[in-house]
Design a protein around this motif. Structure first.
Motif, PDB file in Angstrom:
ATOM      1  N   MET A  99      10.577  16.486  -5.233  1.00 18.52           N
ATOM      2  CA  MET A  99       9.583  15.451  -5.544  1.00 18.52           C
ATOM      3  C   MET A  99      10.265  14.208  -6.110  1.00 18.52           C
ATOM      4  N   ASN A 100       9.729  13.064  -5.787  1.00 15.16           N
ATOM      5  CA  ASN A 100      10.244  11.834  -6.375  1.00 15.16           C
ATOM      6  C   ASN A 100       9.076  11.047  -6.959  1.00 15.16           C
ATOM      7  N   ASN A 101       9.405   9.894  -7.536  1.00 17.89           N
ATOM      8  CA  ASN A 101       8.352   9.109  -8.193  1.00 17.89           C
ATOM      9  C   ASN A 101       7.839   7.966  -7.324  1.00 17.89           C
ATOM     10  N   LYS A 102       8.093   8.069  -6.050  1.00 17.50           N
ATOM     11  CA  LYS A 102       7.657   6.976  -5.175  1.00 17.50           C
ATOM     12  C   LYS A 102       6.131   6.901  -5.097  1.00 17.50           C
ATOM     13  N   VAL A 103       5.653   5.672  -5.036  1.00 17.27           N
ATOM     14  CA  VAL A 103       4.222   5.421  -4.895  1.00 17.27           C
ATOM     15  C   VAL A 103       4.023   4.455  -3.727  1.00 17.27           C
ATOM     16  N   ALA A 104       2.974   4.680  -2.948  1.00 17.39           N
ATOM     17  CA  ALA A 104       2.621   3.750  -1.869  1.00 17.39           C
ATOM     18  C   ALA A 104       1.535   2.803  -2.372  1.00 17.39           C
ATOM     19  N   ILE A 105       1.750   1.531  -2.201  1.00 17.71           N
ATOM     20  CA  ILE A 105       0.710   0.546  -2.514  1.00 17.71           C
ATOM     21  C   ILE A 105       0.306  -0.149  -1.212  1.00 17.71           C
ATOM     22  N   TYR A 106      -0.932  -0.597  -1.159  1.00 23.82           N
ATOM     23  CA  TYR A 106      -1.482  -1.154   0.081  1.00 23.82           C
ATOM     24  C   TYR A 106      -2.170  -2.478  -0.180  1.00 23.82           C
ATOM     25  N   ARG A 107      -2.044  -3.372   0.738  1.00 23.97           N
ATOM     26  CA  ARG A 107      -2.824  -4.607   0.715  1.00 23.97           C
ATOM     27  C   ARG A 107      -3.506  -4.755   2.074  1.00 23.97           C
ATOM     28  N   LYS A 108      -4.808  -4.941   2.025  1.00 23.60           N
ATOM     29  CA  LYS A 108      -5.583  -5.076   3.255  1.00 23.60           C
ATOM     30  C   LYS A 108      -5.933  -6.540   3.453  1.00 23.60           C
ATOM     31  N   GLU A 109      -5.727  -7.029   4.662  1.00 27.28           N
ATOM     32  CA  GLU A 109      -6.038  -8.425   4.972  1.00 27.28           C
ATOM     33  C   GLU A 109      -6.770  -8.484   6.309  1.00 27.28           C
ATOM     34  N   HIS A 138     -10.228 -11.240  18.771  1.00 30.63           N
ATOM     35  CA  HIS A 138     -10.379  -9.974  18.037  1.00 30.63           C
ATOM     36  C   HIS A 138     -10.437 -10.274  16.548  1.00 30.63           C
ATOM     37  N   ASN A 139     -11.129  -9.383  15.828  1.00 29.38           N
ATOM     38  CA  ASN A 139     -11.113  -9.421  14.362  1.00 29.38           C
ATOM     39  C   ASN A 139     -10.102  -8.380  13.905  1.00 29.38           C
ATOM     40  N   TYR A 140      -8.905  -8.841  13.617  1.00 23.00           N
ATOM     41  CA  TYR A 140      -7.834  -7.916  13.255  1.00 23.00           C
ATOM     42  C   TYR A 140      -7.917  -7.553  11.777  1.00 23.00           C
ATOM     43  N   GLU A 141      -7.726  -6.271  11.510  1.00 26.76           N
ATOM     44  CA  GLU A 141      -7.580  -5.807  10.134  1.00 26.76           C
ATOM     45  C   GLU A 141      -6.117  -5.394   9.965  1.00 26.76           C
ATOM     46  N   LEU A 142      -5.503  -5.937   8.949  1.00 25.92           N
ATOM     47  CA  LEU A 142      -4.088  -5.666   8.693  1.00 25.92           C
ATOM     48  C   LEU A 142      -3.951  -4.905   7.377  1.00 25.92           C
ATOM     49  N   VAL A 143      -3.243  -3.773   7.425  1.00 26.61           N
ATOM     50  CA  VAL A 143      -2.968  -3.020   6.205  1.00 26.61           C
ATOM     51  C   VAL A 143      -1.450  -2.962   6.033  1.00 26.61           C
ATOM     52  N   VAL A 144      -0.974  -3.516   4.931  1.00 24.63           N
ATOM     53  CA  VAL A 144       0.459  -3.517   4.651  1.00 24.63           C
ATOM     54  C   VAL A 144       0.731  -2.496   3.559  1.00 24.63           C
ATOM     55  N   LYS A 145       1.639  -1.582   3.860  1.00 26.59           N
ATOM     56  CA  LYS A 145       1.982  -0.499   2.926  1.00 26.59           C
ATOM     57  C   LYS A 145       3.394  -0.722   2.406  1.00 26.59           C
ATOM     58  N   VAL A 146       3.552  -0.670   1.090  1.00 30.17           N
ATOM     59  CA  VAL A 146       4.869  -0.809   0.471  1.00 30.17           C
ATOM     60  C   VAL A 146       5.105   0.428  -0.385  1.00 30.17           C
ATOM     61  N   VAL A 147       6.269   1.045  -0.219  1.00 34.43           N
ATOM     62  CA  VAL A 147       6.574   2.287  -0.942  1.00 34.43           C
ATOM     63  C   VAL A 147       7.825   2.098  -1.782  1.00 34.43           C
ATOM     64  N   GLY A 148       7.737   2.530  -3.049  1.00 27.80           N
ATOM     65  CA  GLY A 148       8.898   2.475  -3.915  1.00 27.80           C
ATOM     66  C   GLY A 148       8.593   3.152  -5.240  1.00 27.80           C
ATOM     67  N   VAL A 149       9.607   3.180  -6.107  1.00 28.11           N
ATOM     68  CA  VAL A 149       9.439   3.758  -7.449  1.00 28.11           C
ATOM     69  C   VAL A 149       8.941   2.650  -8.377  1.00 28.11           C
ATOM     70  N   PRO A 150       7.871   2.894  -9.124  1.00 26.17           N
ATOM     71  CA  PRO A 150       7.380   1.850 -10.036  1.00 26.17           C
ATOM     72  C   PRO A 150       8.462   1.415 -11.029  1.00 26.17           C
ATOM     73  N   ASP A 151       8.545   0.117 -11.249  1.00 21.88           N
ATOM     74  CA  ASP A 151       9.488  -0.436 -12.221  1.00 21.88           C
ATOM     75  C   ASP A 151       9.177   0.137 -13.610  1.00 21.88           C
ATOM     76  N   PRO A 152      10.198   0.592 -14.357  1.00 17.68           N
ATOM     77  CA  PRO A 152       9.928   1.213 -15.655  1.00 17.68           C
ATOM     78  C   PRO A 152       9.238   0.272 -16.649  1.00 17.68           C
ATOM     79  N   GLN A 153       9.501  -1.019 -16.549  1.00 20.34           N
ATOM     80  CA  GLN A 153       8.892  -1.952 -17.503  1.00 20.34           C
ATOM     81  C   GLN A 153       7.497  -2.395 -17.081  1.00 20.34           C
ATOM     82  N   THR A 154       7.362  -2.839 -15.815  1.00 20.49           N
ATOM     83  CA  THR A 154       6.054  -3.366 -15.391  1.00 20.49           C
ATOM     84  C   THR A 154       5.106  -2.276 -14.912  1.00 20.49           C
ATOM     85  N   GLY A 155       5.674  -1.164 -14.446  1.00 18.99           N
ATOM     86  CA  GLY A 155       4.838  -0.128 -13.843  1.00 18.99           C
ATOM     87  C   GLY A 155       4.433  -0.451 -12.413  1.00 18.99           C
TER      88      GLY A 155
END
Ligand code: NI
Length: 138
Positions: free
Chosen positions: A1-11, A44-61
């Motif tokens: 297991m690792n501490n990676k988290v996926a974050i998403y932005r939908k546009e 077309h009405n495009y929906e874009l989902v951008v996924k970024v994966v990494g370990v949260p920064d210890p200071q900012t989270g």
């Protein structure tokens, strides 16, 4: 297991396109691309989902500040694609078809340049509610 988290932005963006192969005649293009070969383009009405994966920064989270991600997508993707004709108004689809696949690869390539190399990136693009693609495949 690792501490990676996926974050998403939908546009979202609206854009017009036409799919065709220059070397083919009309009937072959119609056979392969159907309505997407309409010479006068269609949208077309495009929906874009951008996924970024990494370990949260210890200071900012944060894996990445989503405001920054949103700003990058707006400046480098939406401002170029939204309410545009992808074939005529952008530099990306002069030689390749603006299929959902190729648009997703193009968006990935644009964003990859702007996002920290330590972070994994994936793009999901919906052309319709039921038709969507992901790049790269993970
Ligand atoms: Ni289409």
């Amino acid at each position: 297991m690792n501490n990676k988290v996926a974050i998403y932005r939908k546009e979202h963006f609206n854009a017009a396109h036409r799919l065709f192969v220059h070397e083919w005649n009309d009937s072959k293009n119609n056979e392969v691309f159907g309505k997407c070969n309409n010479p006068n383009f269609h949208g077309h009405n495009y929906e874009l989902v951008v996924k970024v994966v990494g370990v949260p920064d210890p200071q900012t989270g944060y894996v990445m500040n989503l405001k920054n991600l949103s700003d990058i997508i707006r400046e480098f993707v939406l401002d170029q694609f939204d309410h545009k004709n992808l074939n005529l108004d952008t530099v990306y689809f002069k030689k390749i078809n603006p299929t959902t696949e190729n648009i997703a690869i193009t968006i990935y390539d644009i964003l990859r340049e702007k996002i920290d190399k330590q972070l994994e990136l994936q793009v999901r693009l919906y052309e319709t509610e039921r038709n969507f693609v992901e790049y790269p495949v993970q």
